[in-house]
Scaffold this active site. Structure first.
Site, PDB file in Angstrom:
ATOM      1  N   GLU A  21      10.471  58.620  66.507  1.00 23.71           N
ATOM      2  CA  GLU A  21      11.815  59.132  66.819  1.00 23.71           C
ATOM      3  C   GLU A  21      12.562  58.323  67.886  1.00 23.71           C
ATOM      4  O   GLU A  21      13.078  58.875  68.857  1.00 23.71           O
ATOM      5  CB  GLU A  21      11.721  60.617  67.223  1.00 23.71           C
ATOM      6  CG  GLU A  21      11.074  61.462  66.133  1.00 23.71           C
ATOM      7  CD  GLU A  21      10.770  62.897  66.548  1.00 23.71           C
ATOM      8  OE1 GLU A  21      11.129  63.298  67.663  1.00 23.71           O
ATOM      9  OE2 GLU A  21      10.165  63.623  65.737  1.00 23.71           O
TER      10      GLU A  21
ATOM     11  N   GLU B  29       6.201  64.779  57.250  1.00 19.94           N
ATOM     12  CA  GLU B  29       6.170  66.084  57.933  1.00 19.94           C
ATOM     13  C   GLU B  29       6.911  67.119  57.097  1.00 19.94           C
ATOM     14  O   GLU B  29       7.736  67.878  57.604  1.00 19.94           O
ATOM     15  CB  GLU B  29       6.792  65.971  59.339  1.00 19.94           C
ATOM     16  CG  GLU B  29       6.149  64.892  60.193  1.00 19.94           C
ATOM     17  CD  GLU B  29       6.611  64.900  61.654  1.00 19.94           C
ATOM     18  OE1 GLU B  29       7.283  65.857  62.067  1.00 19.94           O
ATOM     19  OE2 GLU B  29       6.282  63.940  62.373  1.00 19.94           O
TER      20      GLU B  29
HETATM   21  O1  G3I Z   1      -0.737  73.965  74.229  1.00 20.01           O
HETATM   22  C1  G3I Z   1       0.104  75.031  74.688  1.00 20.01           C
HETATM   23  C2  G3I Z   1      -0.738  76.239  74.978  1.00 20.01           C
HETATM   24  O2  G3I Z   1      -1.609  75.954  76.044  1.00 20.01           O
HETATM   25  C3  G3I Z   1       0.201  77.407  75.315  1.00 20.01           C
HETATM   26  O3  G3I Z   1      -0.535  78.577  75.489  1.00 20.01           O
HETATM   27  C4  G3I Z   1       1.221  77.631  74.213  1.00 20.01           C
HETATM   28  C5  G3I Z   1       2.224  78.719  74.551  1.00 20.01           C
HETATM   29  O4  G3I Z   1       3.452  78.529  73.910  1.00 20.01           O
HETATM   30  O5  G3I Z   1       1.928  76.431  73.995  1.00 20.01           O
HETATM   31  C6  G3I Z   1       1.099  75.354  73.596  1.00 20.01           C
HETATM   32  O6  G3I Z   1       1.871  74.230  73.410  1.00 20.01           O
HETATM   33  C7  G3I Z   1       2.660  74.193  72.227  1.00 20.01           C
HETATM   34  C8  G3I Z   1       2.203  73.029  71.380  1.00 20.01           C
HETATM   35  O7  G3I Z   1       3.059  72.902  70.276  1.00 20.01           O
HETATM   36  C9  G3I Z   1       0.781  73.187  70.872  1.00 20.01           C
HETATM   37  O8  G3I Z   1       0.671  74.298  70.066  1.00 20.01           O
HETATM   38  C10 G3I Z   1       4.113  74.014  72.658  1.00 20.01           C
HETATM   39  O9  G3I Z   1       4.557  75.191  73.317  1.00 20.01           O
HETATM   40  C11 G3I Z   1       4.976  73.739  71.451  1.00 20.01           C
HETATM   41  O10 G3I Z   1       6.286  73.372  71.874  1.00 20.01           O
HETATM   42  C12 G3I Z   1       4.384  72.606  70.662  1.00 20.01           C
HETATM   43  O11 G3I Z   1       5.180  72.410  69.526  1.00 20.01           O
HETATM   44  C13 G3I Z   1       4.925  71.239  68.771  1.00 20.01           C
HETATM   45  C14 G3I Z   1       6.176  70.370  68.774  1.00 20.01           C
HETATM   46  O12 G3I Z   1       5.946  69.240  67.949  1.00 20.01           O
HETATM   47  C15 G3I Z   1       6.519  69.950  70.203  1.00 20.01           C
HETATM   48  O13 G3I Z   1       7.191  68.788  70.310  1.00 20.01           O
HETATM   49  C16 G3I Z   1       4.604  71.682  67.341  1.00 20.01           C
HETATM   50  O14 G3I Z   1       3.355  72.376  67.339  1.00 20.01           O
HETATM   51  C17 G3I Z   1       4.515  70.448  66.436  1.00 20.01           C
HETATM   52  O15 G3I Z   1       4.425  70.874  65.103  1.00 20.01           O
HETATM   53  C18 G3I Z   1       5.784  69.607  66.605  1.00 20.01           C
HETATM   54  O16 G3I Z   1       5.651  68.471  65.787  1.00 20.01           O
HETATM   55  C19 G3I Z   1       6.764  67.548  65.778  1.00 20.01           C
HETATM   56  C20 G3I Z   1       6.185  66.182  65.475  1.00 20.01           C
HETATM   57  O17 G3I Z   1       5.184  65.881  66.417  1.00 20.01           O
HETATM   58  C21 G3I Z   1       7.267  65.102  65.461  1.00 20.01           C
HETATM   59  N1  G3I Z   1       8.344  65.447  64.544  1.00 20.01           N
HETATM   60  C22 G3I Z   1       8.918  66.772  64.756  1.00 20.01           C
HETATM   61  C23 G3I Z   1       7.839  67.834  64.710  1.00 20.01           C
HETATM   62  C24 G3I Z   1       8.453  69.202  64.849  1.00 20.01           C
HETATM   63  O18 G3I Z   1       9.043  69.324  66.121  1.00 20.01           O
END
Ligand code: G3I
Length: 374
Positions: free
Chosen positions: A157, A262
Site C-alpha cells: 500500500e 485479499e
Molecule cells: O492483537 C490485538 C489484541 O491483543 C487485542 O486484544 C485486540 C482488541 O481489539 O486487538 C488485536 O489487534 C487487532 C489485530 O487486527 C489482530 O487481530 C487490531 O485491533 C485490528 O485493528 C487488526 O486489524 C487488522 C488490520 O489489517 C489492521 O491493519 C485485520 O485483522 C487484518 O485483516 C487487516 O488486514 C489488512 C491487510 O493487512 C492489508 N490490506 C488491508 C487489510 C484490511 O485492513
C-alpha cells in the site's frame, strides 16, 4: 450389530465434519487449471483451535497468507526483540499441508510500531538509521523462513488514492528509495523467494496509474517483481467489472503475475469512502450501519452470490494472467469486516457462513468453475 456400526459411522462422519467441508467440491480442485486458491489465516486457524475452519482450509486451499502474524508489530514488537512463535506455527501449518506459503507483509505504514521511526531519545530516526533498521528487519524475518515462505508482500500500500506515493513515515524519512531498498534487501535475504507489490483500490484510475508507474520504475531499476497483488476488498456494487478486468490486463502487460490477494465482498452500508480499505478508518457504532444482525436477507444473499459469480467469471477468463486468488479469511465469523470501519458489526463477506457452512456464493463460484469456456 449392523445398526450400531452404521450409527457409529454416522456419528464419526458428523464429528469429523463440523464444517460444510464434507461432500462439497474443493475450490483448489475445481480451479486447478486456472489458479491457486487461498485464504488468509489467523492464529486460531493455523494453531488448530478453530477446527471447523481448519477443515475448510485443508479441503479448499493450496496457498495461505498470514493475516497478521508476520506484520512488523507481531514479529518485531520492540527494538532488537523478535517474536516468531506465531510465525513459526503459521509456516509449519503450511508446510504440513504442502501449501504455497505467502508472507504478509514486510514494509507497511500500519501495524508498524511508532518506535521503528524514532531513536532511543524519541527523536525521528535519520535516513541511514532507518534504512539499517529496515535491512535488519527484512534480513531477520525473510532469512528465518528462507526457502519456506515462497513469496513476500514486500511493500504494501505505498500508493495514495491520487496516484502519488503515500506520505508514510518510510517515505518522509527515507524518500521514495525506501521501496527499491526493501525489494533489494528482500532479494538478498532470499534470492529464491517471489517478491510482490500489494495494494487496494487499484481499480480506481488515478491510483492504478500511480501504481503502474511505480511498477515500471522498479522494473527499470532491476527489481524482479513476480507478482502484483490486487487486494480485492470489494463491495456488491464496486468496482465495476470492466474496471477490474482493465486493471488485471494493465498490470498483466508489465510481466508479473496478477494475484487477487485479499478477496472479500462487503455487504454492509458504510460511512467510509466507498472505495477505500484504509485500515485506520473508524466510526462510531450505530444500528443503521449494522442492519443484518439476525441474518442476511435472501435478496442480499442472492446479490452476493451473483457478485461472486461475476468476479470468478472474470478471474477465470483472465486465468493466464492470474496465478492465485486468496480470500481474506475463511468463514464470515472471523472476517476483519466485522470490525472495520465500525467495531462489532455482523458482516457476510466470504463464501462460508458463521458456522462454516457453504453459502449460496460458494455454490455460485463452483458453478462458474464448472462452466465450460466460462
Ligand atoms: O492483537 C490485538 C489484541 O491483543 C487485542 O486484544 C485486540 C482488541 O481489539 O486487538 C488485536 O489487534 C487487532 C489485530 O487486527 C489482530 O487481530 C487490531 O485491533 C485490528 O485493528 C487488526 O486489524 C487488522 C488490520 O489489517 C489492521 O491493519 C485485520 O485483522 C487484518 O485483516 C487487516 O488486514 C489488512 C491487510 O493487512 C492489508 N490490506 C488491508 C487489510 C484490511 O485492513
Amino acid at each position: 450389530m449392523k445398526i450400531k456400526i452404521n450409527t457409529l459411522i454416522l456419528i464419526g462422519f458428523m464429528s469429523a465434519s463440523a464444517s460444510g467441508a464434507a461432500g462439497q467440491p474443493a475450490l483448489k480442485d475445481v480451479f486447478s487449471q486456472d489458479f491457486l486458491c487461498g485464504a488468509a489465516l489467523n492464529a486460531a486457524q493455523f494453531s488448530g483451535t478453530n477446527s471447523p475452519e481448519v477443515e475448510l482450509i485443508e479441503k479448499h486451499f493450496n496457498t495461505i497468507t498470514s493475516e497478521n502474524v508476520l506484520k512488523w508489530e507481531s514479529v518485531h514488537p520492540q527494538p532488537g526483540k523478535y517474536d516468531f512463535a506465531d510465525g513459526d506455527r503459521y509456516v509449519a501449518f503450511g508446510r504440513q499441508h504442502e501449501m504455497f506459503i505467502v508472507g504478509h507483509t514486510l514494509i507497511w505504514h500500519n501495524q508498524t510500531p511508532a518506535w521503528v521511526f524514532k531513536d532511543k531519545n524519541g527523536n525521528p530516526l535519520t535516513r541511514e538509521a532507518l534504512l539499517e533498521r529496515m535491512r535488519d528487519h527484512i534480513f531477520t524475518v525473510v532469512g528465518r523462513y528462507k526457502g519456506k515462505v515462497k513469496g513476500w508482500d514486500v511493500v504494501n500500500e505505498a500508493v495514495a488514492e491520487d496516484g502519488t506515493l503515500r506520505q508514510s513515515p518510510w517515505m518522509r524519512i527515507i524518500g521514495e528509495e525506501y521501496i527499491l531498498k526493501a525489494y533489494q534487501f528482500a532479494h538478498e535475504a532470499d534470492p529464491g523467494a517471489q517478491l510482490y507489490y500489494n495494494d487496494f483500490s487499484l481499480e480506481n484510475p488515478l491510483k492504478r496509474e500511480g501504481a503502474l508507474e511505480l511498477v515500471k520504475k522498479l522494473q527499470a531499476q532491476g527489481v524482479k517483481l513476480a507478482g502484483i497483488g490486487l487486494q480485492g476488498h470489494y463491495r456488491l456494487d464496486w468496482p465495476e467489472l470492466p474496471d477490474i478486468d482493465a486493471t488485471i490486463e494493465a498490470f498483466g502487460k508489465l510481466g508479473p503475475k496478477i494475484m487477487i490477494t485479499e478477496l472479500d465482498v462487503n455487504v454492509l452500508p458504510t460511512p467510509a469512502p466507498w472505495n477505500e480499505s484504509e485500515a485506520s478508518l473508524n466510526f462510531a457504532a450505530n444500528p443503521k450501519w449494522n442492519p443484518y444482525t439476525n441474518g442476511l436477507p435472501q435478496n442480499v444473499e442472492e446479490r452476493l452470490a451473483s457478485r461472486y459469480a461475476e468476479l470468478f467469471k472474470t478471474f477465470k477468463k483472465e486465468h493466464q494472467l492470474i496465478s492465485r486468488v486468496t480470500f481474506w479469511g475463511v468463514g464470515d465469523r472471523s472476517s476483519w469486516l466485522n470490525n472495520w470501519p465500525i467495531e462489532g458489526r455482523t458482516n457476510y463477506p466470504l463464501l462460508f457462513d458463521r458456522n462454516c457452512q457453504p453459502k449460496a456464493a460458494f455454490q455460485a463460484v463452483i458453478d462458474v468453475a464448472k462452466t465450460k469456456g466460462g
